[in-house]
Design an enzyme around this catalytic site. Structure first.
Site, short mmCIF file in Angstrom:
data_model
loop_
_atom_site.label_atom_id
_atom_site.label_comp_id
_atom_site.label_asym_id
_atom_site.label_seq_id
_atom_site.Cartn_x
_atom_site.Cartn_y
_atom_site.Cartn_z
N HIS A 340 0.83 -1.13 -0.04
CA HIS A 340 -0.14 -0.07 -0.04
C HIS A 340 0.79 1.26 0.07
O HIS A 340 2.02 1.26 0.58
CB HIS A 340 -0.94 0.14 1.29
CG HIS A 340 -2.24 -0.89 1.21
ND1 HIS A 340 -2.95 -0.57 0.12
CD2 HIS A 340 -2.82 -1.91 1.73
CE1 HIS A 340 -4.00 -1.48 -0.04
NE2 HIS A 340 -3.76 -2.43 1.30
N CYS A 409 0.29 1.52 -5.77
CA CYS A 409 -1.03 2.52 -6.36
C CYS A 409 -0.65 3.84 -6.56
O CYS A 409 0.16 4.48 -5.72
CB CYS A 409 -2.27 2.49 -5.65
SG CYS A 409 -2.86 0.80 -5.48
N ARG A 418 -0.61 2.45 -11.71
CA ARG A 418 0.43 1.51 -10.77
C ARG A 418 1.90 2.28 -11.02
O ARG A 418 2.16 2.87 -11.87
CB ARG A 418 0.56 0.16 -11.22
CG ARG A 418 -0.55 -0.87 -10.88
CD ARG A 418 -0.78 -0.80 -9.32
NE ARG A 418 -2.24 -1.54 -9.35
CZ ARG A 418 -3.33 -1.22 -9.01
NH1 ARG A 418 -3.63 0.19 -8.98
NH2 ARG A 418 -4.35 -2.19 -8.94
#
Length: 441
Positions: A340, A409, A418
């Site tokens: 993340h 991300c 991405r």
């Protein structure tokens, strides 16, 4: 004693023949005819410098002379026969008690020629007494009770209303007391309106008027609907605020706790020798990644499942199905992981700040694998799986080797695209030889 004023010569010979006053003995007679106001006694034995009584025996009449006739004419009209011989001198009283006084603008001087000249104050018309003062002689002649009875009694002041009375004395001078007296008729701040005026009697309404008043008091449907919509919006706003707080703050705290416990567990297993090299189950931690420049220490678990791996603050290894990639210990291949960038521990929050040559270390049970950052791809589609192939497309590598791929991300707080970072292995150090230089410094 007031000195006489020289008069003109009366005789035909003039002043040189019979003296300054004409006839012989005229001066003595004129002096004896003048009474001294300081020695003239009042009736009853009282002596006053401003009062003369007819009880004092008059001086023997002097021979008539031109001086006496002139003096009498100057004195003005004589009192009638038998009238009390009075003389009231307020200016003399003031002079005797307080000394000589300078005449002011309100004083009117008498005739300077007269020996009885006096200065009397002229009072305004509104301050003058409407009635003449009682006879002073009567005050001394009559008993005290009768004199007091003759003085008119002052009327009793009208009682002030009870509301205007102030129970507490007003401090200060006359100006403060006057202001306080003016404000007594006003309503005080602490006084209730009910005490000032009685409420008017309520007029009874008819049945029709009462129904109309009841309908007017009720809220209309539009008001009720607007209130309901406002309450819904307020509730949604509070819920969204709580959700944002949960995502940006609480998830990081919770993920850091879980990731920290997993890291400690992995290190304890390595220290105890409980785990053997082999295939790892999905969600099971098997390595630790160090990024010294970003101060990142995060466990690496098998798989990229969101709930079991990524949302728990760990880094996920692509090791399942078509996305299966090599392990660090393999002689060739691309060790690809995901993490993340925002929330849930956000281990890859700042990987876009890495520069070529920055070290990235993967720690396993047996060795330390050091990679150097080589290339970055700022943005690509989430469906572009070519970036994790054995020879990643766009990395600049042209032949097989031992590579590292980091995916996350982008932009921040979204998952539209991405961000890719590639690295190449430059060192493999067994744990028995100690930590590599990138971790020691």
């Amino acid at each position: 004693m007031t000195a006489g004023r020289p008069g003109p010569a009366a005789g035909p010979e003039g002043p040189d023949a019979h003296g300054a006053y004409g006839t012989d003995g005229a001066f003595v007679a004129a002096v004896d005819g003048l009474a001294d106001p300081l020695n003239d006694p009042l009736p009853g034995g009282h002596t006053s410098p401003w009062f003369r009584s007819d009880t004092v025996p008059a001086a023997e009449p002097a021979a008539p002379s031109s001086y006496v006739d002139g003096y009498a004419a100057h004195q003005g009209p004589q009192q009638p026969q038998g009238a009390p011989n009075e003389w009231y001198d307020p200016a003399g009283y003031q002079r005797d008690w307080y000394g000589p006084q300078e005449p002011s603008a309100g004083m009117v001087a008498a005739d300077p020629v007269s020996p009885m000249a006096q200065v009397s104050p002229v009072a305004p018309a509104e301050e003058r007494a409407p009635a003449p003062a009682p006879d002073i002689q009567d005050f001394h002649a009559e008993p005290r009770t009768e004199v007091l009875a003759r003085i008119p009694a002052e009327p009793d002041p009208e009682p002030e209303p009870e509301a205007a009375l102030d129970p507490a004395p007003v401090p200060g001078g006359r100006a403060e007391r006057r202001r306080a007296a003016k404000g007594r008729g006003r309503r005080r701040p602490g006084t209730a309106p009910e005490q000032q005026a009685a409420p008017a009697a309520a007029v009874p309404m008819s049945r029709v008027e009462a129904r109309r008043a009841a309908r007017a008091a009720k809220d209309s449907p539009a008001v009720i609907a607007s209130r309901a919509v406002g309450e819904v919006f307020i509730s949604l706003g509070v819920l969204m605020l709580l959700f944002v707080t949960y995502q940006l703050w609480w998830t990081n705290i919770r993920a850091d706790q879980i990731a920290g416990k997993e890291t400690n567990r992995i290190q304890d297993e390595w220290a105890n020798g409980d785990r053997k090299p082999g295939v790892f189950a999905p969600g099971e931690g098997f390595a630790i990644m160090h990024i010294p420049k970003l101060d990142v220490v995060a466990p690496i678990a098998e798989g990229i499942d969101k709930e079991k791996v990524l949302d728990r603050g760990m880094i996920g290894h692509y090791g399942e199905g078509k996305l299966k990639t090599a392990m660090p210990s393999d002689k060739q291949g691309n060790f690809s992981v995901a993490g993340h960038r925002n929330t849930h521990g956000e281990p890859f929050r700042y990987i876009n700040k890495l520069k070529p040559g920055d070290p990235i270390v993967v720690e396993t049970r047996d060795a330390y694998y050091t990679y150097e950052m080589a290339q970055i791809l700022p943005q690509t589609s989430p469906s572009n799986i070519s970036v994790i192939e054995p020879i990643p497309v766009g990395s600049g590598f042209t032949k097989p080797g031992r590579y590292l791929t980091l995916t996350t991300c982008t932009p921040e707080f979204t998952s539209t695209y991405r961000l890719i970072v590639w690295g190449k292995m430059v060192d493999e150090r067994p744990r028995s030889e100690g930590k590599p230089d990138a971790l020691v410094g």
